[in-house]
Design an enzyme around this catalytic site. Structure first.
Site, PDB file in Angstrom:
ATOM      1  N   ALA A   9       0.818  -1.219   0.000  1.00 34.91           N
ATOM      2  CA  ALA A   9       0.000   0.000   0.000  1.00 34.91           C
ATOM      3  C   ALA A   9       0.846   1.261   0.000  1.00 34.91           C
ATOM      4  O   ALA A   9       0.421   2.311   0.457  1.00 34.91           O
ATOM      5  CB  ALA A   9      -0.917  -0.016   1.221  1.00 34.91           C
ATOM      6  N   GLY A  11       2.299   2.709  -2.709  1.00 33.79           N
ATOM      7  CA  GLY A  11       2.261   3.479  -3.961  1.00 33.79           C
ATOM      8  C   GLY A  11       1.582   4.824  -3.772  1.00 33.79           C
ATOM      9  O   GLY A  11       0.716   4.992  -2.908  1.00 33.79           O
ATOM     10  N   ARG A  15      -2.254   8.131 -10.552  1.00 35.70           N
ATOM     11  CA  ARG A  15      -3.367   8.224 -11.495  1.00 35.70           C
ATOM     12  C   ARG A  15      -4.659   8.717 -10.844  1.00 35.70           C
ATOM     13  O   ARG A  15      -5.622   9.040 -11.510  1.00 35.70           O
ATOM     14  CB  ARG A  15      -3.605   6.851 -12.162  1.00 35.70           C
ATOM     15  CG  ARG A  15      -2.493   6.454 -13.119  1.00 35.70           C
ATOM     16  CD  ARG A  15      -2.521   4.983 -13.473  1.00 35.70           C
ATOM     17  NE  ARG A  15      -1.887   4.145 -12.455  1.00 35.70           N
ATOM     18  CZ  ARG A  15      -1.731   2.833 -12.558  1.00 35.70           C
ATOM     19  NH1 ARG A  15      -2.182   2.201 -13.619  1.00 35.70           N
ATOM     20  NH2 ARG A  15      -1.137   2.138 -11.588  1.00 35.70           N
ATOM     21  N   GLY A 141      -1.184  -6.797 -15.496  1.00 37.31           N
ATOM     22  CA  GLY A 141      -0.179  -7.735 -15.991  1.00 37.31           C
ATOM     23  C   GLY A 141      -0.859  -8.839 -16.796  1.00 37.31           C
ATOM     24  O   GLY A 141      -1.955  -9.287 -16.441  1.00 37.31           O
ATOM     25  N   TYR A 367     -37.021  25.288  15.553  1.00 36.25           N
ATOM     26  CA  TYR A 367     -35.680  24.876  15.945  1.00 36.25           C
ATOM     27  C   TYR A 367     -35.717  24.443  17.398  1.00 36.25           C
ATOM     28  O   TYR A 367     -36.098  25.220  18.292  1.00 36.25           O
ATOM     29  CB  TYR A 367     -34.656  26.019  15.771  1.00 36.25           C
ATOM     30  CG  TYR A 367     -33.341  25.622  16.379  1.00 36.25           C
ATOM     31  CD1 TYR A 367     -32.666  24.479  15.916  1.00 36.25           C
ATOM     32  CD2 TYR A 367     -32.780  26.337  17.440  1.00 36.25           C
ATOM     33  CE1 TYR A 367     -31.478  24.065  16.507  1.00 36.25           C
ATOM     34  CE2 TYR A 367     -31.586  25.925  18.030  1.00 36.25           C
ATOM     35  CZ  TYR A 367     -30.945  24.788  17.556  1.00 36.25           C
ATOM     36  OH  TYR A 367     -29.779  24.370  18.148  1.00 36.25           O
ATOM     37  N   ASN A 387     -31.282  28.795  22.428  1.00 35.12           N
ATOM     38  CA  ASN A 387     -30.401  28.035  23.325  1.00 35.12           C
ATOM     39  C   ASN A 387     -29.016  28.647  23.469  1.00 35.12           C
ATOM     40  O   ASN A 387     -28.237  28.212  24.295  1.00 35.12           O
ATOM     41  CB  ASN A 387     -30.281  26.583  22.847  1.00 35.12           C
ATOM     42  CG  ASN A 387     -29.670  26.483  21.456  1.00 35.12           C
ATOM     43  OD1 ASN A 387     -29.842  27.380  20.630  1.00 35.12           O
ATOM     44  ND2 ASN A 387     -28.967  25.410  21.204  1.00 35.12           N
ATOM     45  N   SER A 406     -48.083  28.895  18.375  1.00 34.80           N
ATOM     46  CA  SER A 406     -47.178  29.187  17.260  1.00 34.80           C
ATOM     47  C   SER A 406     -46.301  30.393  17.569  1.00 34.80           C
ATOM     48  O   SER A 406     -46.702  31.298  18.292  1.00 34.80           O
ATOM     49  CB  SER A 406     -47.990  29.490  16.001  1.00 34.80           C
ATOM     50  OG  SER A 406     -48.732  28.350  15.655  1.00 34.80           O
TER      51      SER A 406
END
Ligand code: UD1
Ligand code: CA
Length: 460
Positions: A9, A11, A15, A141, A367, A387, A406
């Site tokens: 690992a 390398g 690319r 390969g 919220y 808060n 509300s």
């Protein structure tokens, strides 16, 4: 199983065009190399050695596994040189078979590795490796065989002649099982002048010339193709994602369009749950039975009980939601919420670090942060817990059965006693006793014929 594993690992992964080590690129939330580690761990190896170079410290930090050791490859002189570096860690391993594999091939499964090992031992090979055929791929390969069909060498794609390319369609997967004495040959590999590298694959020709027994075992592309480019990342992701989704479908989960859901490997989902397209289910998320996850939802590291419904375009992070609750559409559960049973969280409601009791409803535009909310509370549209005072976060406590009208603002720290009412538009600055009504708004005045008088003024 009497094996030692070496994962290459080091390398750079040129690319990939990235500043991050290739093997740390995340695939479905997990570093690429972790897939390989997880697969080899099932062989219960005596040792797992990882050869690292660029970003070594980062790689060590990211790998969530204490049973691996690291070897630092000083110069990136190829896969042959990488294995040579690991040799010093492999001196006391007796007759353990050595498995060598690339850290950039996350599709490998423990089943395929076990099969390779079984064949290797059964045939008493000196070296066995995995091969595959896929004419759509390049850069691998190519396996050359002699007139009797025996493996004679591997030629890298970039060095292969046209006739070799035409003849040799069998590709090297980069997964090898070898007897430990073969390590003695690694030091004799010769450098390739054109690339300046020592190729591990050259070992094949050297061994075959020395009369060693070598065998290539064919396996599906889906198990072995590697990652060299971003395009590979997307293709490998697709395969791993489909594996996760297929596993869940087998267990009774419906995916309306499996290609359009992203599911991490540590996700569990119960029977008869339905997952709509364009959903992301991430990390260690568990979802119960008979849930519905509607389109555009992302759930990260969360736990959902049975019969939970998540409506369209909702984000849920690090939260627990109990049975029968409905969240969304367009809701945002930021980390650390505990939502009780049969709760309703609706449109444009944001929660953070809050506890919500059974049967409570916050259906619109709210919220709720650092709030402890009891059972059967009605949270009116536009309710806000204030808060944060600019320095510190404070808690809001809302007792069971409270009715919040509300557009209430609750200035924390504050407590609303159980069964209390807060009139619409109230700014609550002090505690409200149980069963009281809190009302805090300017008294309304109606001025008679005000508009008519205004009109007359304009005209004159
Ligand atoms: C390699 C094989 C190729 C095979 C393919 C399968 C060689 C020479 N070629 O090619 O035959 O078809 O894998 O995926 O082995 N690495 C190091 N140190 C180095 C160079 C590489 O540790 O100096 C590591 C890389 O991090 C990577 C692995 O070895 O995980 C393979 O290297 P890579 O450059 O990707 O080799 P391929 O060109 O893919
Ligand atoms: Ca590779």
């Amino acid at each position: 199983m009497n094996v030692c594993v070496v994962i290459l690992a080091a390398g750079r992964g040129k690319r990939m065009m990235s500043s991050k080590p290739k093997v740390l690129h995340l695939i479905l939330g997990k570093p690429m190399i972790q897939y390989t580690i997880d697969a080899v761990k099932e062989l219960r190896p005596r040792k797992i050695i990882i050869v690292v170079n660029s970003g070594a410290e980062e790689v060590k930090k990211q790998i969530s596994n204490s049973h691996v050791s690291f070897v630092f490859q000083k110069e990136l002189l190829g896969t042959g040189n990488a294995l040579l570096g690991a040799k010093k860690e492999l001196t006391d391993i007796n007759d353990n078979t050595i498995i060598v594999l690339n850290g950039d091939s996350p599709l490998i499964t423990s089943k395929t590795l076990k099969e390779l090992l079984k064949n290797h031992r059964h045939s008493k090979n000196d070296l066995s490796f995995l091969s595959f055929i896929d004419e759509s791929l390049s850069g691998y390969g190519r396996i050359l065989r002699d007139e009797r069909g025996r493996v004679s060498s591997i030629v890298e794609d970039k060095h292969a002649t046209l006739s070799e390319k035409r003849k040799a369609k069998e590709l090297n997967a980069g997964v090898y099982a070898m007897q430990p004495e073969l390590l003695n040959y690694i030091g004799s590999l010769r450098v390739h002048r054109s690339s300046g590298e020592y190729y591990l694959t050259d070992l094949i020709e050297m061994l075959s010339k020395n009369g060693k027994k070598i065998e290539a075992y064919r396996c599906p592309t889906e198990d072995v193709r590697g990652v060299n480019t971003r395009e590979d990342v997307s293709q490998v992701t697709e395969i791993l994602n489909m594996r996760n989704i297929s596993r869940l479908m087998k267990n009774g989960v419906t995916f309306i369009d499996p290609k359009r859901a992203i599911v991490h490997s540590s996700v569990s989902i119960g029977r008869d749950t339905v997952v709509y397209p364009d959903t992301f289910i991430e990390g260690r998320t568990s979802i119960g039975k008979e849930c519905i996850i509607y389109p555009g939802v992302r759930i990260y590291e969360s736990k959902l009980g049975n019969r939970v419904t998540i409506k369209d375009n909702t984000l849920i992070e690090l939260s627990n939601i109990k049975e029968g609750s409905t969240i969304g559409p367009f809701a945002h559960l930021r980390p650390h919420n505990n939502i009780g049973r049969n709760v309703k969280i609706g449109n444009f409601v944001e929660l953070k670090k809050s506890i919500v009791g059974d049967g409570t409803k916050a259906q619109h535009l709210s919220y709720l942060g650092d709030a402890i909310i009891g059972e059967d509370v009605n949270i009116g549209a536009g309710t806000i817990t204030c808060n944060y005072d600019g320095i510190k976060k404070h808690t809001t406590v809302i007792g069971s059965g409270v009715f919040l009208g509300s557009d209430s603002q609750l200035i924390a720290p504050v407590e609303i006693g159980k069964g209390a009412y807060v009139a619409a538009g109230t700014t609550v600055t002090k505690n409200v006793p149980s069963h009281a009504l809190a009302i805090g708004r300017v008294k309304q005045e109606n001025i008679k014929d005000w508009a008519i008088k205004k009109q007359l003024k304009v005209q004159s």
